[in-house]
Write a protein that holds these residues in place. Structure first.
Motif, mmCIF file in Angstrom:
data_model
loop_
_atom_site.group_PDB
_atom_site.id
_atom_site.type_symbol
_atom_site.label_atom_id
_atom_site.label_comp_id
_atom_site.label_asym_id
_atom_site.label_seq_id
_atom_site.Cartn_x
_atom_site.Cartn_y
_atom_site.Cartn_z
ATOM 1 N N GLN A 145 -12.779 -1.482 -7.908
ATOM 2 C CA GLN A 145 -13.599 -2.401 -6.986
ATOM 3 C C GLN A 145 -14.997 -2.612 -7.538
ATOM 4 O O GLN A 145 -15.537 -1.582 -7.693
ATOM 5 C CB GLN A 145 -13.609 -1.996 -5.630
ATOM 6 C CG GLN A 145 -12.076 -2.507 -5.172
ATOM 7 C CD GLN A 145 -11.857 -2.026 -3.651
ATOM 8 O OE1 GLN A 145 -12.071 -0.823 -3.398
ATOM 9 N NE2 GLN A 145 -11.716 -2.804 -2.726
ATOM 10 N N LEU A 146 -15.503 -3.797 -7.552
ATOM 11 C CA LEU A 146 -16.983 -4.173 -7.845
ATOM 12 C C LEU A 146 -17.069 -3.560 -9.204
ATOM 13 O O LEU A 146 -18.507 -3.578 -9.552
ATOM 14 C CB LEU A 146 -17.864 -3.625 -6.869
ATOM 15 C CG LEU A 146 -17.680 -3.891 -5.372
ATOM 16 C CD1 LEU A 146 -18.678 -3.241 -4.631
ATOM 17 C CD2 LEU A 146 -17.539 -5.213 -5.032
ATOM 18 N N GLY A 147 -16.075 -3.284 -9.883
ATOM 19 C CA GLY A 147 -16.295 -2.995 -11.171
ATOM 20 C C GLY A 147 -16.674 -1.391 -11.357
ATOM 21 O O GLY A 147 -16.783 -0.668 -12.528
ATOM 22 N N PHE A 148 -16.785 -0.583 -10.329
ATOM 23 C CA PHE A 148 -17.248 0.905 -10.399
ATOM 24 C C PHE A 148 -16.504 1.802 -9.288
ATOM 25 O O PHE A 148 -16.718 2.936 -9.447
ATOM 26 C CB PHE A 148 -18.631 1.070 -10.586
ATOM 27 C CG PHE A 148 -19.595 0.520 -9.048
ATOM 28 C CD1 PHE A 148 -19.835 -0.630 -8.805
ATOM 29 C CD2 PHE A 148 -19.758 1.510 -8.211
ATOM 30 C CE1 PHE A 148 -20.523 -1.070 -7.798
ATOM 31 C CE2 PHE A 148 -20.455 1.278 -7.213
ATOM 32 C CZ PHE A 148 -20.931 -0.018 -6.777
ATOM 33 N N LEU A 149 -15.908 1.314 -8.539
ATOM 34 C CA LEU A 149 -15.413 1.961 -7.227
ATOM 35 C C LEU A 149 -14.052 2.607 -7.469
ATOM 36 O O LEU A 149 -13.085 1.577 -7.467
ATOM 37 C CB LEU A 149 -15.596 1.236 -5.874
ATOM 38 C CG LEU A 149 -16.976 1.198 -5.492
ATOM 39 C CD1 LEU A 149 -17.257 0.596 -4.160
ATOM 40 C CD2 LEU A 149 -17.574 2.708 -5.201
ATOM 41 N N GLY A 150 -13.691 3.712 -7.676
ATOM 42 C CA GLY A 150 -12.336 4.078 -8.056
ATOM 43 C C GLY A 150 -11.877 3.878 -9.349
ATOM 44 O O GLY A 150 -12.731 3.711 -10.193
ATOM 45 N N GLU A 151 -10.428 3.925 -9.622
ATOM 46 C CA GLU A 151 -10.074 3.791 -10.795
ATOM 47 C C GLU A 151 -9.376 2.363 -11.068
ATOM 48 O O GLU A 151 -8.823 2.002 -10.054
ATOM 49 C CB GLU A 151 -9.161 4.844 -11.129
ATOM 50 C CG GLU A 151 -9.839 6.184 -11.162
ATOM 51 C CD GLU A 151 -10.630 6.448 -12.285
ATOM 52 O OE1 GLU A 151 -10.442 6.157 -13.315
ATOM 53 O OE2 GLU A 151 -11.545 7.109 -11.910
ATOM 54 N N VAL A 192 -6.009 0.210 -11.605
ATOM 55 C CA VAL A 192 -4.660 0.567 -11.250
ATOM 56 C C VAL A 192 -3.839 -0.656 -11.505
ATOM 57 O O VAL A 192 -4.147 -1.649 -11.667
ATOM 58 C CB VAL A 192 -4.302 1.238 -9.973
ATOM 59 C CG1 VAL A 192 -5.086 2.684 -9.601
ATOM 60 C CG2 VAL A 192 -4.981 0.283 -8.836
ATOM 61 N N LEU A 202 0.812 -1.267 -0.031
ATOM 62 C CA LEU A 202 -0.083 0.057 0.136
ATOM 63 C C LEU A 202 0.994 1.215 -0.018
ATOM 64 O O LEU A 202 0.141 2.433 0.080
ATOM 65 C CB LEU A 202 -0.863 -0.016 0.965
ATOM 66 C CG LEU A 202 -2.159 -0.869 1.327
ATOM 67 C CD1 LEU A 202 -2.943 -0.787 2.486
ATOM 68 C CD2 LEU A 202 -3.005 -0.665 -0.026
ATOM 69 N N ASP A 243 0.353 3.158 -6.693
ATOM 70 C CA ASP A 243 -0.197 2.623 -7.969
ATOM 71 C C ASP A 243 0.120 3.656 -8.907
ATOM 72 O O ASP A 243 0.458 4.987 -8.721
ATOM 73 C CB ASP A 243 -1.657 2.442 -7.833
ATOM 74 C CG ASP A 243 -2.410 1.665 -6.817
ATOM 75 O OD1 ASP A 243 -1.587 0.550 -6.526
ATOM 76 O OD2 ASP A 243 -3.174 1.990 -5.935
ATOM 77 N N ILE A 244 -0.013 3.226 -10.219
ATOM 78 C CA ILE A 244 -0.093 3.808 -11.515
ATOM 79 C C ILE A 244 -1.321 3.410 -12.333
ATOM 80 O O ILE A 244 -1.532 2.374 -12.045
ATOM 81 C CB ILE A 244 1.368 3.838 -12.403
ATOM 82 C CG1 ILE A 244 1.673 2.389 -12.487
ATOM 83 C CG2 ILE A 244 2.410 4.658 -11.600
ATOM 84 C CD1 ILE A 244 2.770 2.294 -13.460
ATOM 85 N N SER A 245 -1.598 4.526 -13.293
ATOM 86 C CA SER A 245 -2.546 3.969 -14.095
ATOM 87 C C SER A 245 -2.252 2.884 -15.104
ATOM 88 O O SER A 245 -0.992 2.931 -15.233
ATOM 89 C CB SER A 245 -3.237 5.061 -14.950
ATOM 90 O OG SER A 245 -2.204 5.515 -15.736
#
Lengths: 186, 563
Positions: free
Chosen positions: A164-170, A172, A50, A128-130
């Motif tokens: 997460q769950l396909g829609f939370l955050g980006e 990475v 993390l 993280d990076i994209s």
């Protein structure tokens, strides 16, 4: 007034014991039993998954620039004892020159910069990076390690964590786990 | 598309919180729930409180003020002597006096403005026993004031508005501790640390890089930090730090925790005054403002950062990434920071200072409207009720009729008290900012030059006078001037509003109810909602437009210029 004062003192001590000791200590006990790995910092063989680290040289995938500052006031990237952002404003000359310098350094390594690779993160410890930032480095890393580009690209693709769950955050790519996998790639 | 689903999930959870947490809150503060009586009764005995004995508004306010004073003192003392206390693995010394003053006031007033970096200043004991405690207690105090005001509307001919000690204890026991504990488990499960073991030293065998990583009892503090709309994080980077806010799940959970009690209180209000529609009307006004500000700020952050553009080095397809975390990106960061500044929270998951000029403007003006959409725990409800009183007063002026709200005649005394309470914050913000830019010690604070430097100062006093706590963090706030001035601004922004609000509660409780007639202005209809939004926007807009023009607006319109 005196009655208020006496009650206030008693109430303050009661809340100190309940909310300041019982609550966090019960939480710590539970966390240490139920989530031992997470509660202690998600630490693996080469660091915490993390907490980002400084990676130098073309042989490694680079993380985001870090604006953390050491105890002496001088830049100390990925100082995990001193989290923080650059706090440079959106029309800051200093920010513009930092970005230009980072982009030039990446280009010299044969990497086409992405926005995430030239802007510093909010914590200075972004792990993280994209996916785009990872793909942008594939060619340079493959060259430096004499690996086939396709193999390195496959490695990146397999390390993309979707939202997460396909829609939370980006979505990475975790830089530490990507580089650990890279090190064992033949 | 992902972000749209995030908003849908948020709306669904908040709708459930409105209905069910709302009726739970009403039951708690009406004394209908007693399942924790076995904890409550010994506490009341210890305090020497007869739980059924109610207080006049003067005694209620007196108890609140004395209790808060004692809390400031105790918090101050604890962090001053932390060096000689246990649970201090980094052997951190005493927090200096001016900083201790600012910090103690900050946490007691529900502000959580932080002129220090948590991981290198506060021992674990200080984080827990000094700061986390106040995150619970200050939140319970805020809800108590709101509930007292609601009782003022709900009662007729009553000399009392409730018992402060009972409201305080019940808020902590029935509401804050259980929800925070459950949320804390999720935070830790997602990766927030929760340990007393001190910093960890890790070594990367691939690169030889060695890193010392600050840790601590973070996850459960994070839960009450958001639930109590406090905002004070364990780490300097606050909600951007991966140990505070590790994932997309915790980011949405944070936003839900921030908004759930303020939203649910409007249902509890409706329930307590006998008409859920009245609460729904307030929620509608809050929701319209919140959605407008969220849309504005998210669009602004999806634009390129002008300084990055000026470097001609890179394409910015996804918006402004300076000061943002990869796992959140501009959209989720905007949601978090807007939720935080439309309430009294002030936690951030991205650097506010590096937001685009209009993104920063969205955060700043969210606070300038008085934090009513939906506002802090308790403070959001009582502030919007103050605005509602001013709204019916203005409505009454238009037709030449004595205004009523919820059956209570709104007369000279009520209007004066509401106007006083609403004007405190703008006066403090404008006056303190004016002083800061006029004195050397104030001008020495900003990191950035040009209009952004002015905005850093304006933002600091807006945040502190609104008990928000977010910052354009480039400002060096840990100086004698900013520590002392900020502490005073926070005290005024809290208690100079709470006291007139409680006086208003007392005045209203004593009144009889007038039956609604044909000429009564319906306060559960869209016309009232529209007028209320108008009043909130006009009061905030007229007060702050000149100041905002000097800061973010100049910055926005300085095309092609850097400072």
């Amino acid at each position: 007034m005196l009655l208020h004062l006496r009650r206030s003192l008693v109430a303050a001590l009661f809340f100190l014991v309940l909310c300041g000791l019982a609550y966090p200590l019960a939480g710590t006990g539970l966390a240490q039993v139920a989530f031992h790995h997470q509660a202690n910092g998600s630490i693996g063989a080469n660091g915490s998954s993390l907490i980002g680290q400084q990676w130098t040289g073309p042989r490694w995938f680079q993380g985001r620039p870090s604006a953390t500052v050491g105890p002496t006031g001088s830049p100390s990237p990925y100082d995990a004892m001193a989290s923080g952002a650059s706090n440079l404003g959106p029309r800051s000359k200093v920010l513009a020159s930092h970005v230009a310098a980072r982009a030039a350094a990446l280009r010299k390594e044969g990497i086409t910069p992405t926005a995430g690779l030239v802007t510093s993160s909010g914590s200075g410890l972004d792990p993280d990076i994209s996916p785009a930032a990872a793909y942008a480095q594939v060619g340079a890393v493959a060259r430096a390690r004499h690996l086939p580009v396709a193999a390195v690209r496959r490695l990146v693709t397999s390390h993309i964590s979707p939202a997460q769950l396909g829609f939370l955050g980006e979505p990475v790519v975790n830089v530490l786990s990507l580089n650990e996998a890279l090190a064992s790639l033949r | 598309m992902g972000f749209a689903w995030t908003l849908v999930a948020l709306a669904v959870v908040l709708a459930l919180a409105w209905r069910f947490l709302g009726s739970y809150l009403a039951a708690v503060y009406q004394g209908r729930l007693t399942f924790l009586g076995w904890v409550e009764r010994p506490v009341y005995r210890l305090l020497g409180v007869e739980p059924d004995a109610e207080q006049s508004w003067q005694r209620y306010a007196g108890a609140l003020i004395v209790f808060s004073g004692v809390a400031v003192l105790l918090t101050y003392l604890l962090i001053r002597v932390q060096g000689s206390l246990p649970l201090n693995p980094q052997h951190l010394g005493a927090v200096p006096p001016a900083l201790s003053w600012n910090t103690a006031v900050s946490f007691v007033t529900n502000t959580n403005w932080q002129n220090y970096a948590g991981e290198s200043t506060m021992s674990y004991l200080s984080q827990m026993a000094a700061l986390t405690v106040q995150q619970f207690v200050s939140a319970a105090v805020g809800i108590a004031v709101a509930v007292a005001l609601v009782r003022g509307f709900a009662r007729r001919g009553s000399p009392t508005i409730g018992n402060f000690w009972v409201d305080l204890v019940r808020g902590v026991l029935y509401v804050l501790v259980p929800i925070a504990f459950l949320a804390g488990i999720v935070f830790v499960g997602q990766g927030a640390v929760q340990t007393l073991a001190g910093p960890a030293v890790v070594h990367n065998h691939l690169t030889g890089f060695t890193q010392t990583i600050a840790r601590g009892p973070v996850g459960f503090m994070e839960a009450i930090k958001e639930l109590g709309t406090n905002g004070g994080g364990f780490f300097n980077a606050n909600g951007a730090h991966p140990f505070e806010n590790p994932t997309g799940v915790t980011n949405l959970l944070s936003v839900i925790l921030i908004l759930c009690i303020p939203v649910a209180l409007t249902y509890a209000f409706g329930k307590m005054v006998g008409s859920v529609r009245q609460g729904a009307a307030l929620l509608a006004a809050m929701g319209v403002i919140f959605c407008a500000w969220l849309a504005f700020t998210t669009v602004a952050e999806s634009q390129p950062n002008p300084a990055v553009t000026a470097s001609h080095a890179v394409a910015q397809h996804h918006g402004n990434m300076e000061g943002k975390e990869s796992r959140f990106g501009p959209q989720s960061s905007s949601l978090y920071n807007v939720a935080s500044t439309q309430t009294s929270t002030g936690s951030v998951d991205a650097s506010a200072d590096s937001f685009t000029p209009m993104g920063g403007f969205g955060m700043l003006t969210g606070m300038m409207l008085g934090e009513v959409s939906p506002g802090g725990v308790g403070s959001g409800l009582y502030t919007i009720l103050l605005f509602a009183i001013i709204t019916v007063f203005i409505g009454g002026l238009m037709i030449g009729r004595t205004p009523e709200y919820l059956g209570k005649k709104i007369q000279s005394r009520e209007v004066k008290l509401a106007a006083l309470a609403v004007l405190v914050m703008p006066i403090v913000v404008v006056a303190f900012t004016a002083v800061a830019v006029s004195v050397h010690a104030g001008r020495g604070g900003p990191l950035n030059s040009g209009p952004h430097g002015f905005t850093e100062i304006l933002y600091a006093f807006t945040s502190q006078a609104n008990n928000n706590g977010s910052a354009f963090a480039g400002l060096s706030g840990n100086s004698a001037f900013y520590n002392v001035a900020g502490g005073i601004a926070m005290l005024l922004g809290r208690f100079a509003i709470i006291v007139p609000t409680l006086a208003l509660a007392g005045a209203l409780a004593a009144k009889q109810v007038v039956p609604a007639g044909l000429g009564t202005f319906r306060t559960d209809k869209p016309l009232f909602v529209g007028l209320l939004i108008g009043v909130i926007l006009i009061v905030g807009g007229l007060t702050f437009f000149p100041a905002a023009a000097l800061g973010p607006l100049v910055e926005q319109f300085s095309h092609g210029r850097l400072f």
